[in-house]
Design a protein around this motif. Structure first.
Motif, PDB file in Angstrom:
ATOM      1  N   THR A  43       0.845  -1.186   0.000  1.00 23.34           N
ATOM      2  CA  THR A  43       0.000   0.000   0.000  1.00 23.34           C
ATOM      3  C   THR A  43       0.883   1.238   0.000  1.00 23.34           C
ATOM      4  O   THR A  43       1.812   1.350   0.787  1.00 23.34           O
ATOM      5  CB  THR A  43      -0.910  -0.002   1.238  1.00 23.34           C
ATOM      6  N   PHE A  44       0.594   2.143  -0.917  1.00 22.19           N
ATOM      7  CA  PHE A  44       1.365   3.378  -1.040  1.00 22.19           C
ATOM      8  C   PHE A  44       0.674   4.463  -0.228  1.00 22.19           C
ATOM      9  O   PHE A  44      -0.509   4.735  -0.414  1.00 22.19           O
ATOM     10  CB  PHE A  44       1.475   3.781  -2.512  1.00 22.19           C
ATOM     11  N   VAL A  45       1.403   5.074   0.701  1.00 24.73           N
ATOM     12  CA  VAL A  45       0.868   6.123   1.563  1.00 24.73           C
ATOM     13  C   VAL A  45       1.534   7.440   1.178  1.00 24.73           C
ATOM     14  O   VAL A  45       2.760   7.517   1.096  1.00 24.73           O
ATOM     15  CB  VAL A  45       1.129   5.812   3.047  1.00 24.73           C
ATOM     16  N   TYR A  46       0.711   8.462   0.955  1.00 27.35           N
ATOM     17  CA  TYR A  46       1.247   9.777   0.609  1.00 27.35           C
ATOM     18  C   TYR A  46       0.416  10.861   1.291  1.00 27.35           C
ATOM     19  O   TYR A  46      -0.686  10.604   1.777  1.00 27.35           O
ATOM     20  CB  TYR A  46       1.287   9.968  -0.910  1.00 27.35           C
ATOM     21  N   TYR A  47       0.964  12.057   1.325  1.00 26.62           N
ATOM     22  CA  TYR A  47       0.329  13.178   2.003  1.00 26.62           C
ATOM     23  C   TYR A  47       0.239  14.371   1.050  1.00 26.62           C
ATOM     24  O   TYR A  47       1.198  14.674   0.350  1.00 26.62           O
ATOM     25  CB  TYR A  47       1.147  13.599   3.233  1.00 26.62           C
ATOM     26  N   VAL A  48      -0.908  15.028   1.075  1.00 22.79           N
ATOM     27  CA  VAL A  48      -1.102  16.259   0.309  1.00 22.79           C
ATOM     28  C   VAL A  48      -1.750  17.267   1.252  1.00 22.79           C
ATOM     29  O   VAL A  48      -2.823  17.005   1.801  1.00 22.79           O
ATOM     30  CB  VAL A  48      -1.997  16.039  -0.927  1.00 22.79           C
ATOM     31  N   ASN A  49      -1.078  18.384   1.435  1.00 21.81           N
ATOM     32  CA  ASN A  49      -1.579  19.443   2.323  1.00 21.81           C
ATOM     33  C   ASN A  49      -1.914  18.919   3.723  1.00 21.81           C
ATOM     34  O   ASN A  49      -2.912  19.297   4.319  1.00 21.81           O
ATOM     35  CB  ASN A  49      -2.797  20.143   1.716  1.00 21.81           C
ATOM     36  N   GLY A  50      -1.088  18.004   4.223  1.00 16.98           N
ATOM     37  CA  GLY A  50      -1.272  17.475   5.570  1.00 16.98           C
ATOM     38  C   GLY A  50      -2.288  16.357   5.688  1.00 16.98           C
ATOM     39  O   GLY A  50      -2.483  15.812   6.766  1.00 16.98           O
ATOM     40  N   THR A  51      -2.944  15.992   4.609  1.00 15.06           N
ATOM     41  CA  THR A  51      -3.937  14.917   4.634  1.00 15.06           C
ATOM     42  C   THR A  51      -3.302  13.632   4.111  1.00 15.06           C
ATOM     43  O   THR A  51      -2.639  13.630   3.086  1.00 15.06           O
ATOM     44  CB  THR A  51      -5.162  15.281   3.766  1.00 15.06           C
ATOM     45  N   LYS A  52      -3.535  12.551   4.847  1.00 16.58           N
ATOM     46  CA  LYS A  52      -2.963  11.251   4.492  1.00 16.58           C
ATOM     47  C   LYS A  52      -3.890  10.526   3.521  1.00 16.58           C
ATOM     48  O   LYS A  52      -5.101  10.481   3.708  1.00 16.58           O
ATOM     49  CB  LYS A  52      -2.794  10.413   5.759  1.00 16.58           C
ATOM     50  N   TYR A  53      -3.287   9.947   2.471  1.00 18.85           N
ATOM     51  CA  TYR A  53      -4.021   9.156   1.481  1.00 18.85           C
ATOM     52  C   TYR A  53      -3.315   7.818   1.327  1.00 18.85           C
ATOM     53  O   TYR A  53      -2.095   7.734   1.446  1.00 18.85           O
ATOM     54  CB  TYR A  53      -4.058   9.857   0.119  1.00 18.85           C
ATOM     55  N   GLU A  54      -4.087   6.770   1.057  1.00 23.22           N
ATOM     56  CA  GLU A  54      -3.525   5.442   0.819  1.00 23.22           C
ATOM     57  C   GLU A  54      -4.020   4.920  -0.523  1.00 23.22           C
ATOM     58  O   GLU A  54      -5.161   5.151  -0.906  1.00 23.22           O
ATOM     59  CB  GLU A  54      -3.955   4.484   1.925  1.00 23.22           C
ATOM     60  N   MET A  55      -3.115   4.202  -1.191  1.00 23.27           N
ATOM     61  CA  MET A  55      -3.461   3.615  -2.477  1.00 23.27           C
ATOM     62  C   MET A  55      -3.042   2.144  -2.443  1.00 23.27           C
ATOM     63  O   MET A  55      -1.875   1.830  -2.223  1.00 23.27           O
ATOM     64  CB  MET A  55      -2.743   4.361  -3.607  1.00 23.27           C
ATOM     65  N   LEU A  56      -3.998   1.265  -2.640  1.00 24.94           N
ATOM     66  CA  LEU A  56      -3.742  -0.166  -2.590  1.00 24.94           C
ATOM     67  C   LEU A  56      -2.852  -0.604  -3.754  1.00 24.94           C
ATOM     68  O   LEU A  56      -2.772   0.083  -4.770  1.00 24.94           O
ATOM     69  CB  LEU A  56      -5.066  -0.923  -2.629  1.00 24.94           C
ATOM     70  N   PRO A  57      -2.198  -1.756  -3.610  1.00 23.68           N
ATOM     71  CA  PRO A  57      -1.366  -2.272  -4.713  1.00 23.68           C
ATOM     72  C   PRO A  57      -2.190  -2.453  -5.989  1.00 23.68           C
ATOM     73  O   PRO A  57      -3.379  -2.780  -5.943  1.00 23.68           O
ATOM     74  CB  PRO A  57      -0.878  -3.622  -4.192  1.00 23.68           C
ATOM     75  N   SER A  58      -1.575  -2.218  -7.107  1.00 22.34           N
ATOM     76  CA  SER A  58      -2.180  -2.336  -8.437  1.00 22.34           C
ATOM     77  C   SER A  58      -3.373  -1.406  -8.635  1.00 22.34           C
ATOM     78  O   SER A  58      -4.239  -1.670  -9.463  1.00 22.34           O
ATOM     79  CB  SER A  58      -2.605  -3.780  -8.712  1.00 22.34           C
ATOM     80  N   ALA A  59      -3.417  -0.312  -7.899  1.00 22.52           N
ATOM     81  CA  ALA A  59      -4.508   0.654  -8.037  1.00 22.52           C
ATOM     82  C   ALA A  59      -4.002   1.900  -8.756  1.00 22.52           C
ATOM     83  O   ALA A  59      -2.806   2.147  -8.835  1.00 22.52           O
ATOM     84  CB  ALA A  59      -5.053   1.030  -6.661  1.00 22.52           C
ATOM     85  N   ALA A  60      -4.929   2.666  -9.265  1.00 18.48           N
ATOM     86  CA  ALA A  60      -4.607   3.934  -9.922  1.00 18.48           C
ATOM     87  C   ALA A  60      -5.440   5.026  -9.268  1.00 18.48           C
ATOM     88  O   ALA A  60      -6.556   4.784  -8.819  1.00 18.48           O
ATOM     89  CB  ALA A  60      -4.923   3.854 -11.401  1.00 18.48           C
ATOM     90  N   LYS A  61      -4.881   6.222  -9.215  1.00 15.64           N
ATOM     91  CA  LYS A  61      -5.604   7.339  -8.607  1.00 15.64           C
ATOM     92  C   LYS A  61      -5.273   8.607  -9.377  1.00 15.64           C
ATOM     93  O   LYS A  61      -4.124   8.884  -9.679  1.00 15.64           O
ATOM     94  CB  LYS A  61      -5.189   7.493  -7.157  1.00 15.64           C
ATOM     95  N   GLY A  62      -6.295   9.366  -9.661  1.00 16.46           N
ATOM     96  CA  GLY A  62      -6.115  10.649 -10.318  1.00 16.46           C
ATOM     97  C   GLY A  62      -5.907  11.739  -9.281  1.00 16.46           C
ATOM     98  O   GLY A  62      -6.587  11.764  -8.253  1.00 16.46           O
ATOM     99  N   LEU A  63      -4.965  12.610  -9.532  1.00 24.04           N
ATOM    100  CA  LEU A  63      -4.706  13.743  -8.647  1.00 24.04           C
ATOM    101  C   LEU A  63      -5.131  15.016  -9.351  1.00 24.04           C
ATOM    102  O   LEU A  63      -4.867  15.190 -10.537  1.00 24.04           O
ATOM    103  CB  LEU A  63      -3.215  13.832  -8.302  1.00 24.04           C
ATOM    104  N   SER A  64      -5.765  15.906  -8.619  1.00 26.29           N
ATOM    105  CA  SER A  64      -6.181  17.183  -9.165  1.00 26.29           C
ATOM    106  C   SER A  64      -6.024  18.232  -8.068  1.00 26.29           C
ATOM    107  O   SER A  64      -6.853  18.325  -7.163  1.00 26.29           O
ATOM    108  CB  SER A  64      -7.634  17.117  -9.635  1.00 26.29           C
ATOM    109  N   TYR A  65      -4.925  18.981  -8.155  1.00 28.61           N
ATOM    110  CA  TYR A  65      -4.602  19.984  -7.141  1.00 28.61           C
ATOM    111  C   TYR A  65      -4.072  21.237  -7.826  1.00 28.61           C
ATOM    112  O   TYR A  65      -3.666  21.192  -8.985  1.00 28.61           O
ATOM    113  CB  TYR A  65      -3.532  19.445  -6.175  1.00 28.61           C
ATOM    114  N   PRO A  66      -4.032  22.352  -7.088  1.00 26.63           N
ATOM    115  CA  PRO A  66      -3.482  23.581  -7.673  1.00 26.63           C
ATOM    116  C   PRO A  66      -1.998  23.438  -8.051  1.00 26.63           C
ATOM    117  O   PRO A  66      -1.293  22.569  -7.535  1.00 26.63           O
ATOM    118  CB  PRO A  66      -3.651  24.612  -6.556  1.00 26.63           C
TER     119      PRO A  66
END
Length: 103
Positions: A43-66
């Motif tokens: 599981t990939f764990v990352y942070y954006v603006n202090g908020t924690k997000y997790e992404m499971l293996p073999s998953a994809a996620k779109g990011l949309s930020y300033p």
């Protein structure tokens, strides 16, 4: 006759407001959009603006930020946050593999 003039006045007033608002709607957003693919087996764990997000293996996620938003991860060696990805206009619309960015 007064009713006709009043109706025409309201019609033109509304038309003017609508035509003034239209150019504002056409201003482009400063949002950067890209895609992350977790091609690792953990599981990939990352942070954006202090908020924690997790992404499971073999998953994809779109990011949309300033523009200039920084995606951070916890460095396993130092246990501190470090910059993982900076969202700039150059990466808008691209797809990134987590394994390639972690190196």
């Amino acid at each position: 006759m007064k009713t006709i003039y009043l109706s025409l006045f309201l019609f033109f007033a509304c038309s003017t407001v609508t035509s003034i608002a239209s150019p504002a709607a056409m201003i482009q957003s400063t949002e950067i959009q890209c895609k992350l693919l977790n091609d690792t087996k953990v599981t990939f764990v990352y942070y954006v603006n202090g908020t924690k997000y997790e992404m499971l293996p073999s998953a994809a996620k779109g990011l949309s930020y300033p523009v200039n938003t920084i995606v951070k991860i916890i460095d396993p060696k130092t246990k501190k946050e470090k910059e993982f990805l900076k969202l700039t206009t150059a990466i808008n619309g691209k797809t990134f593999m987590v394994s390639a960015l972690k190196k």
